[in-house]
Structure formats: structure tokens, C-alpha cells
Design a protein around this motif. Sequence first.
Motif, PDB file in Angstrom:
ATOM      1  N   GLY A  10      60.115  34.054  45.218  1.00 41.66           N
ATOM      2  CA  GLY A  10      61.046  33.823  44.120  1.00 41.66           C
ATOM      3  C   GLY A  10      62.299  33.113  44.579  1.00 41.66           C
ATOM      4  O   GLY A  10      63.047  32.596  43.775  1.00 41.66           O
ATOM      5  N   THR A  11      62.520  33.085  45.890  1.00 40.49           N
ATOM      6  CA  THR A  11      63.679  32.381  46.435  1.00 40.49           C
ATOM      7  C   THR A  11      63.174  31.274  47.364  1.00 40.49           C
ATOM      8  O   THR A  11      63.032  30.143  46.942  1.00 40.49           O
ATOM      9  N   CYS A  73      70.797  38.425  36.963  1.00 39.30           N
ATOM     10  CA  CYS A  73      69.411  38.290  37.421  1.00 39.30           C
ATOM     11  C   CYS A  73      68.833  39.638  37.817  1.00 39.30           C
ATOM     12  O   CYS A  73      69.554  40.595  38.050  1.00 39.30           O
ATOM     13  N   TYR A  74      67.527  39.674  37.882  1.00 36.84           N
ATOM     14  CA  TYR A  74      66.807  40.878  38.299  1.00 36.84           C
ATOM     15  C   TYR A  74      66.190  40.637  39.664  1.00 36.84           C
ATOM     16  O   TYR A  74      65.553  39.615  39.899  1.00 36.84           O
ATOM     17  N   LEU A  75      66.397  41.598  40.538  1.00 39.77           N
ATOM     18  CA  LEU A  75      65.815  41.558  41.873  1.00 39.77           C
ATOM     19  C   LEU A  75      64.662  42.543  41.897  1.00 39.77           C
ATOM     20  O   LEU A  75      64.763  43.630  41.329  1.00 39.77           O
ATOM     21  N   LEU A  76      63.580  42.157  42.531  1.00 38.43           N
ATOM     22  CA  LEU A  76      62.383  42.983  42.561  1.00 38.43           C
ATOM     23  C   LEU A  76      61.862  43.129  43.977  1.00 38.43           C
ATOM     24  O   LEU A  76      62.026  42.230  44.799  1.00 38.43           O
ATOM     25  N   THR A  90      52.719  39.260  45.350  1.00 40.36           N
ATOM     26  CA  THR A  90      53.579  38.142  45.773  1.00 40.36           C
ATOM     27  C   THR A  90      53.715  37.113  44.650  1.00 40.36           C
ATOM     28  O   THR A  90      54.765  36.489  44.514  1.00 40.36           O
ATOM     29  N   LEU A  91      52.670  36.969  43.839  1.00 41.37           N
ATOM     30  CA  LEU A  91      52.734  36.051  42.698  1.00 41.37           C
ATOM     31  C   LEU A  91      53.718  36.568  41.654  1.00 41.37           C
ATOM     32  O   LEU A  91      54.505  35.804  41.080  1.00 41.37           O
ATOM     33  N   ILE A  92      53.662  37.870  41.407  1.00 37.70           N
ATOM     34  CA  ILE A  92      54.582  38.485  40.446  1.00 37.70           C
ATOM     35  C   ILE A  92      56.019  38.345  40.937  1.00 37.70           C
ATOM     36  O   ILE A  92      56.924  37.999  40.165  1.00 37.70           O
ATOM     37  N   LEU A  93      56.232  38.582  42.218  1.00 39.91           N
ATOM     38  CA  LEU A  93      57.579  38.459  42.764  1.00 39.91           C
ATOM     39  C   LEU A  93      58.077  37.020  42.677  1.00 39.91           C
ATOM     40  O   LEU A  93      59.234  36.773  42.332  1.00 39.91           O
ATOM     41  N   ALA A  94      57.205  36.050  42.963  1.00 36.99           N
ATOM     42  CA  ALA A  94      57.605  34.644  42.866  1.00 36.99           C
ATOM     43  C   ALA A  94      57.964  34.283  41.427  1.00 36.99           C
ATOM     44  O   ALA A  94      58.878  33.501  41.177  1.00 36.99           O
ATOM     45  N   ALA A  95      57.256  34.889  40.485  1.00 39.90           N
ATOM     46  CA  ALA A  95      57.490  34.580  39.071  1.00 39.90           C
ATOM     47  C   ALA A  95      58.754  35.233  38.524  1.00 39.90           C
ATOM     48  O   ALA A  95      59.442  34.638  37.684  1.00 39.90           O
ATOM     49  N   TYR A  96      59.080  36.430  38.978  1.00 39.02           N
ATOM     50  CA  TYR A  96      60.134  37.210  38.315  1.00 39.02           C
ATOM     51  C   TYR A  96      61.339  37.589  39.176  1.00 39.02           C
ATOM     52  O   TYR A  96      62.383  37.946  38.636  1.00 39.02           O
ATOM     53  N   VAL A 134      53.513  43.410  34.879  1.00 40.62           N
ATOM     54  CA  VAL A 134      54.310  42.411  34.158  1.00 40.62           C
ATOM     55  C   VAL A 134      54.961  43.039  32.930  1.00 40.62           C
ATOM     56  O   VAL A 134      56.144  42.812  32.656  1.00 40.62           O
ATOM     57  N   THR A 135      54.224  43.866  32.203  1.00 41.16           N
ATOM     58  CA  THR A 135      54.779  44.551  31.026  1.00 41.16           C
ATOM     59  C   THR A 135      55.954  45.431  31.434  1.00 41.16           C
ATOM     60  O   THR A 135      56.996  45.439  30.774  1.00 41.16           O
ATOM     61  N   HIS A 136      55.804  46.141  32.532  1.00 43.08           N
ATOM     62  CA  HIS A 136      56.872  47.004  33.049  1.00 43.08           C
ATOM     63  C   HIS A 136      58.136  46.181  33.352  1.00 43.08           C
ATOM     64  O   HIS A 136      59.249  46.567  32.976  1.00 43.08           O
ATOM     65  N   ILE A 137      57.962  45.049  34.012  1.00 44.11           N
ATOM     66  CA  ILE A 137      59.091  44.184  34.359  1.00 44.11           C
ATOM     67  C   ILE A 137      59.757  43.647  33.091  1.00 44.11           C
ATOM     68  O   ILE A 137      60.993  43.672  32.955  1.00 44.11           O
TER      69      ILE A 137
END
Length: 143
Positions: A10-11, A73-76, A90-96, A134-137
Motif C-alpha cells: 500500500g506504500t 487515512c487508515y493503516l492496516l 498482501t493484496l488487501i493491504l496493498a488495496a486498503y 474486505v467487508t470488515h475493513i
Amino acid sequence: MSNLPHHPFGTEISLSDLSNRLSQAQGWEAKNRLLVQLARELPEFPVEMRDNEHRVSGCESQVWLWLERKDDCYLLAADSDSKVIKGLLTLILAAYHDKSATDIQNFDFTAWLNELGLQRFLSASRGNGLKAIVTHIKQHSNM
């Protein structure tokens, strides 16, 4: 800031980076190998965060997710007891990770998985687990 584990997703490793890398991997075996390699780039998840408060229900494997709002912003951070799921995280983290609530609400993760050709390789339980994360996020960022 809390004891949130730092990771590059994500960064330093963006959605477009991952899209390029995954589109070059031909077939599920190559994509799966890449996901497992990506999972190795996740830092050790603190033992004290592996609790029911951080556990995401709806996942067959154990998944822990930490969300923290910093400024706008949200950090995960996330972890799983499954290497494949950890790679998918890792895909979810890159996305959100490090995104605004608006960005989080507007990003269609399932459509992105389809673009990458990953959705068809996911079992129903893995697909449902990703959807639950994803729903949780999205719910958390909509508060």
C-alpha cells in the motif's frame, strides 16, 4: 502510533506494482508462488494482537486484522495461519492500507481480483473469507 507492524504493501508496493507482477505470472501455480513470496514480506504479527478482538470471522483459516485511523487515512496490518491466505492478505493491504475512507469505500476488490485473473482460482471458502475481510475493513472505515 501504536505497535502496528510496518509493511511495504500500500506504500512501497502499490496496487499497480502487484497488478503488473501478478499479470506476468502465468497460471495459478505461478500466481500462487508469487503470493507466497509476497507473504514473506509481511512482518511478524505481534502475538498480543492474535486475539478474538482482531480475528476476522467468516474466514476458514485464522485471520487477524488491525485497523488504525491516522489523520485521514487508515493503516492496516494482517496475518493468517495459512501461507496462501497470508499472500492474499498482501493484496488487501496493498488495496486498503494508508487509504482514505472514501478510497476504501470506492475500491472494488472483487473486480480487481477478476482483472488479475485470480477470482477464478479461489475456492468458495477463500473467496468468502476475502469478502469477509474486505467487508470488515469497509464497515470499520465507514464509522
